[in-house]
Design a protein around this motif. Structure first.
Motif, mmCIF file in Angstrom:
data_model
loop_
_atom_site.group_PDB
_atom_site.id
_atom_site.type_symbol
_atom_site.label_atom_id
_atom_site.label_comp_id
_atom_site.label_asym_id
_atom_site.label_seq_id
_atom_site.Cartn_x
_atom_site.Cartn_y
_atom_site.Cartn_z
ATOM 1 N N LEU A 146 0.833 -1.208 0.000
ATOM 2 C CA LEU A 146 0.000 0.000 0.000
ATOM 3 C C LEU A 146 0.868 1.257 0.000
ATOM 4 O O LEU A 146 0.542 2.249 -0.647
ATOM 5 N N ALA A 150 0.711 4.249 -2.717
ATOM 6 C CA ALA A 150 0.351 5.614 -2.312
ATOM 7 C C ALA A 150 1.450 6.614 -2.615
ATOM 8 O O ALA A 150 1.183 7.707 -3.107
ATOM 9 N N TYR A 151 2.703 6.256 -2.350
ATOM 10 C CA TYR A 151 3.778 7.238 -2.432
ATOM 11 C C TYR A 151 4.635 7.112 -3.688
ATOM 12 O O TYR A 151 5.136 8.115 -4.169
ATOM 13 N N ASP A 154 1.681 7.249 -6.580
ATOM 14 C CA ASP A 154 0.863 8.441 -6.379
ATOM 15 C C ASP A 154 -0.629 8.176 -6.585
ATOM 16 O O ASP A 154 -1.336 8.963 -7.200
ATOM 17 N N LYS A 155 -1.090 7.052 -6.097
ATOM 18 C CA LYS A 155 -2.508 6.713 -6.228
ATOM 19 C C LYS A 155 -3.273 7.229 -5.013
ATOM 20 O O LYS A 155 -2.759 7.223 -3.896
ATOM 21 N N ALA A 156 -4.498 7.620 -5.236
ATOM 22 C CA ALA A 156 -5.359 8.090 -4.148
ATOM 23 C C ALA A 156 -5.749 6.893 -3.278
ATOM 24 O O ALA A 156 -5.801 5.754 -3.755
ATOM 25 N N HIS A 157 -6.025 7.183 -2.017
ATOM 26 C CA HIS A 157 -6.405 6.117 -1.096
ATOM 27 C C HIS A 157 -7.631 5.361 -1.610
ATOM 28 O O HIS A 157 -7.703 4.132 -1.525
ATOM 29 N N ILE A 160 -6.613 3.006 -4.333
ATOM 30 C CA ILE A 160 -5.933 1.831 -3.772
ATOM 31 C C ILE A 160 -6.955 0.868 -3.185
ATOM 32 O O ILE A 160 -6.891 -0.343 -3.398
ATOM 33 N N VAL A 171 -7.222 0.723 4.321
ATOM 34 C CA VAL A 171 -6.094 1.269 3.566
ATOM 35 C C VAL A 171 -5.444 2.389 4.370
ATOM 36 O O VAL A 171 -4.220 2.424 4.551
ATOM 37 N N LYS A 172 -6.264 3.297 4.882
ATOM 38 C CA LYS A 172 -5.712 4.430 5.636
ATOM 39 C C LYS A 172 -4.990 3.948 6.894
ATOM 40 O O LYS A 172 -3.918 4.442 7.231
ATOM 41 N N LEU A 175 -1.672 2.340 5.998
ATOM 42 C CA LEU A 175 -0.697 3.366 5.595
ATOM 43 C C LEU A 175 -0.168 4.127 6.810
ATOM 44 O O LEU A 175 1.022 4.414 6.904
#
Length: 195
Positions: A146, A150-151, A154-157, A160, A171-172, A175
């Motif tokens: 994940l 994300a980093y 550069d995908k949005a949560h 993902i 997911v949050k 992360l």
């Protein structure tokens, strides 16, 4: 009744001029269109808040577009005046957007990178990157996956969550845990450096 006939006569005249421009590239017809619409476009653009010089440039741009795209005008869909004013409105919006986004000066001192002091700085950057990759490998696979998405991708949560078929909260949470663990791992490696 007379006013309606006059309006219809004017519409027919403008349609004829546009048709001649489209089919025959008739310069006289184009001049007549320009003389008819230029003052009206200028008034329209000035009322919209555009400066006189910018309005005149925009009119030139609009009329060049009319010349080049006359064959795309369809009198069944709109009047000539509607079509030309729509082009003018779009050009005005384009100009506003362009003016709000200043051009970037590549020589601006804020954009010119500092002179790198050679290989030492490059070596430090490479070492930090290697430490980061080592730390990521120490994370649980589901957190590392994940984190990369994300980093590094550069995908949005939400993207993902959809891709991995996980609830957004999961997911949050993963992360957050991954970043906290990375901080600890990186802090440990940095402490080792200063010793």
């Amino acid at each position: 009744m007379t006013a309606q006939k006059t309006d219809q006569a004017e519409i027919d005249r403008l349609n004829d001029l546009m048709s001649r421009v489209a089919r025959q590239r008739d310069r006289q017809a184009f001049v007549a269109l320009f003389q008819h619409f230029a003052p009206r476009l200028k008034s329209f653009l000035l009322r919209a808040g555009m400066e006189a010089g910018a309005a005149e440039e925009t009119i030139q741009d609009v009329m060049v577009t009319v010349w080049h795209r006359a064959e795309s005008f369809d009198p069944a869909q709109a009047a000539v005046s509607t079509w030309i004013f729509a082009i003018a409105r779009n050009r005005r919006i384009d100009r506003l957007r362009r003016d709000r986004r200043p051009t970037i000066d590549p020589n601006d001192p804020a954009l010119v990178p500092d002179e790198a002091d050679g290989s030492m700085e490059t070596m430090l950057v490479e070492e930090r990157a290697a430490e980061l990759h080592r730390a990521i490998r120490e994370l649980p696979p589901e957190q590392a996956d994940l984190l990369r998405m994300a980093y590094f991708e550069d995908k949005a949560h939400s993207a993902i969550a959809a891709e991995r078929q996980l609830p957004l909260g999961t997911v949050k949470s993963r992360l957050r845990l991954a970043v906290a663990r990375l901080r600890k791992l990186m802090a440990g490696s940095l402490e080792g450096e200063t010793v």
